[in-house]
Design an enzyme around this catalytic site. Sequence first.
Site, PDB file in Angstrom:
ATOM      1  N   CYS A  28     -32.423  79.340-125.352  1.00  0.00           N
ATOM      2  CA  CYS A  28     -29.932  78.626-124.977  1.00  0.00           C
ATOM      3  C   CYS A  28     -30.274  77.527-124.225  1.00  0.00           C
ATOM      4  O   CYS A  28     -29.799  77.117-125.226  1.00  0.00           O
ATOM      5  CB  CYS A  28     -29.914  79.990-123.819  1.00  0.00           C
ATOM      6  SG  CYS A  28     -28.312  80.254-123.892  1.00  0.00           S
ATOM      7  N   HIS A  87     -32.381  84.359-126.193  1.00  0.00           N
ATOM      8  CA  HIS A  87     -33.202  85.602-124.255  1.00  0.00           C
ATOM      9  C   HIS A  87     -34.132  86.151-124.300  1.00  0.00           C
ATOM     10  O   HIS A  87     -33.753  87.137-124.390  1.00  0.00           O
ATOM     11  CB  HIS A  87     -31.551  86.156-123.520  1.00  0.00           C
ATOM     12  CG  HIS A  87     -31.072  84.529-122.635  1.00  0.00           C
ATOM     13  ND1 HIS A  87     -31.700  84.248-121.911  1.00  0.00           N
ATOM     14  CD2 HIS A  87     -29.335  84.358-123.515  1.00  0.00           C
ATOM     15  CE1 HIS A  87     -30.112  83.204-121.952  1.00  0.00           C
ATOM     16  NE2 HIS A  87     -29.527  83.133-122.206  1.00  0.00           N
ATOM     17  N   GLU A 113     -36.617  86.623-122.360  1.00  0.00           N
ATOM     18  CA  GLU A 113     -37.331  87.003-121.412  1.00  0.00           C
ATOM     19  C   GLU A 113     -36.673  87.842-121.333  1.00  0.00           C
ATOM     20  O   GLU A 113     -36.590  88.898-119.913  1.00  0.00           O
ATOM     21  CB  GLU A 113     -36.970  86.013-120.414  1.00  0.00           C
ATOM     22  CG  GLU A 113     -35.470  85.750-119.754  1.00  0.00           C
ATOM     23  CD  GLU A 113     -34.658  85.185-120.749  1.00  0.00           C
ATOM     24  OE1 GLU A 113     -33.157  84.415-120.091  1.00  0.00           O
ATOM     25  OE2 GLU A 113     -34.855  84.559-121.779  1.00  0.00           O
TER      26      GLU A 113
END
Length: 256
Positions: free
Chosen positions: A129, A229, A231
């Site tokens: 990001c 993202h 994660e």
Amino acid sequence: MRAGTAGGGAGQSSVRPPVIGLTTYLSQAQTGVWDVPASFLPAVYFQGVNAAGGVAVLLPPQPVDSAVAERVLDGLDGLLITGGKDVDPAAYGQQPHPETDEPGRQRDAWEFTLLDAALKRELPVLGICRGAQVLNVALGGTLHQHLPDVLGHSGHRAGNAVFSELPVRTVPGTRLAALVGESVDAQCYHHQAVAELGEGLVVSAWDGDGVIEALELPGDGFVLAVQWHPEESLDDLRLFSAIVEAARAYASGRVS
């Protein structure tokens, strides 16, 4: 389980795990009775590194020069530039948009200096990001400061910490395409995006609105950044596994 989701942790106890440095936030934070300036990072970032077989080391913003950056990178096998607030528009020659975050200049300076040193020594780099935006600006590119002005909608950042799932198509022949295939259901939370590409970078993914969602440096080194993202979807560790494996190869070459 998708390809790469098993990570590198199992069955490798005899192999020295690579060390990945992750940049962090620097903001006011509350915990218990304390309300203080703090360096922090959501746990999902380093959980992704750990699950892929790497050791995570947090890199809080601090005063930096090239000698400090070199000393930090001496202990790392890879660098992960994480998400966070907007890059200072002054870094790419623009005045701030009303919707652009108040700049965090210490973090900007820290990440730009670490990244510059990492690129010079060909250390593996993954940007997430904000990390994609830092990479682009560091190499002379610019950003769209507020996508709703460009696209007419706020679909890339719904707000209230709710991620938008957007289909993203990779560019054939890129490293990203080799890692994740033709498309990704990306978890997005960004109101800015890459505008003019930085020197040497190529686009490796687009979304349906024509927004650049990933970029990379071609060549043998590992320099890849995504606007989404990963994660937030740790059932798919392919990007974390990629940086860990690149870091493992880097460490092996450094030792030999």
